[in-house]
Design a protein around this motif. Structure first.
Motif, PDB file in Angstrom:
ATOM      1  N   THR A   1     -14.388 -19.018  32.608  1.00 43.91           N
ATOM      2  CA  THR A   1     -14.013 -20.021  31.607  1.00 43.91           C
ATOM      3  C   THR A   1     -13.395 -19.359  30.387  1.00 43.91           C
ATOM      4  OG1 THR A   1     -15.811 -21.487  32.361  1.00 43.91           O
ATOM      5  CG2 THR A   1     -14.869 -21.898  30.168  1.00 43.91           C
ATOM      6  N   GLU A   2     -14.025 -18.257  29.949  1.00 50.34           N
ATOM      7  CA  GLU A   2     -13.474 -17.522  28.807  1.00 50.34           C
ATOM      8  C   GLU A   2     -12.098 -16.954  29.145  1.00 50.34           C
ATOM      9  OE1 GLU A   2     -16.358 -14.587  27.884  1.00 50.34           O
ATOM     10  OE2 GLU A   2     -17.799 -16.006  26.999  1.00 50.34           O
TER      11      GLU A   2
ATOM     12  N   ILE B   1     -18.989 -18.024  36.128  1.00 50.72           N
ATOM     13  CA  ILE B   1     -18.280 -19.223  35.665  1.00 50.72           C
ATOM     14  C   ILE B   1     -18.003 -19.136  34.166  1.00 50.72           C
ATOM     15  CG2 ILE B   1     -18.533 -21.706  35.262  1.00 50.72           C
ATOM     16  CD1 ILE B   1     -20.024 -21.847  37.950  1.00 50.72           C
ATOM     17  N   GLU B   2     -18.995 -18.691  33.422  1.00 52.51           N
ATOM     18  CA  GLU B   2     -18.817 -18.536  31.981  1.00 52.51           C
ATOM     19  C   GLU B   2     -17.713 -17.528  31.671  1.00 52.51           C
ATOM     20  OE1 GLU B   2     -21.487 -17.394  28.020  1.00 52.51           O
ATOM     21  OE2 GLU B   2     -22.389 -17.456  30.024  1.00 52.51           O
TER      22      GLU B   2
END
Length: 241
Positions: free
Chosen positions: A98-99, A94-95
């Motif tokens: 997101t980036e 997810i991180e």
């Protein structure tokens, strides 16, 4: 006297035997209590045996249930650990996503800004080409209709070509620019002393007009081709966006 005493004693014993000794009731009561206690003891023993059996079975069931629950807890603990690892991996993904989304947003914003700039440039270029084609067409019309009228038509034709030269001067080559400049140069009209002089003058003007008209026709086709190419380029840019 002795005989009398024996009689009395015998009579007393007979009376006790006939009526019953008080101790016998006590003894009977005790016997009854003993029997009752014995019976109750047996009943309690049976009850205790049943209770002990029930406890034994329940302890076994309880131990089995505890063992099963421990196994279930261990299994659930392993599943929880596995899910926690999955959650950790998903959090990392997810991180990362997101980036990537933020980067895509930046790229999209830059692309939008570039597309907007390209669109504005296209609109300006399109308007310029359309105005140029229109101005060239007007110049051709004026030169064609006035090339035989050297008195009034020459002034109007020169003015139109001069305005057109200012508009397209940077988009034509040196030879084309010189041809148009030679046409618009202000030279004093020679004195026409004879009819032959006028014919020569008209003939020279007509020749220059024809040259400029042919040049403007070529330029009109050139600008129309540029407009078509600009439209195609804009269409391709829109499709690629």
């Amino acid at each position: 006297m002795a005989r009398f005493g024996l009689r009395v004693l015998g009579l007393g014993l007979f009376s006790v035997s006939a009526v019953g000794h008080p101790m016998e009731k006590v003894i009977d009561l005790l016997k009854d209590l003993a029997t009752k206690a014995e019976n109750e003891g047996k009943t309690e023993e049976v009850s205790y045996t049943k209770f002990e059996y029930w406890c034994t079975n329940n302890v076994k069931d309880l131990n089995r249930a505890i063992t099963e629950e421990k196994a279930t807890m261990e299994k659930l603990s392993d599943e929880i650990s596995a899910h926690e690892k999955n959650i950790e991996v998903l959090d990392q993904e997810i991180e990362k996503l997101t980036e990537e989304l933020l980067e895509q947003d930046k790229t999209a914003a830059a692309a939008l800004e570039e597309r907007k700039a390209g669109e504005d440039l296209y609109k300006a270029e399109k308007a310029s080409l359309q105005d140029t084609i229109k101005a060239v067409g007007q110049a051709i019309t004026i030169l064609t209709s006035t090339k035989k009228d050297t008195d009034t038509g020459l002034v109007q034709a020169k003015s139109q070509v001069r305005s057109l030269l200012a508009l397209i001067g940077f988009s034509i080559n040196t030879k084309q620019r010189q041809t148009m400049q030679a046409f618009v140069e202000d030279k004093p009209r020679p004195e026409l002393e004879a009819a032959g002089d006028r014919k020569v003058h008209v003939k020279g003007y007509a020749f220059k007009s024809d040259s400029v008209i042919e040049l403007l026709k070529e330029l009109s086709l050139k600008f129309q081709d540029e407009l078509i190419a600009s439209n195609e380029a804009e269409t391709n840019a829109i499709n690629a966006y």
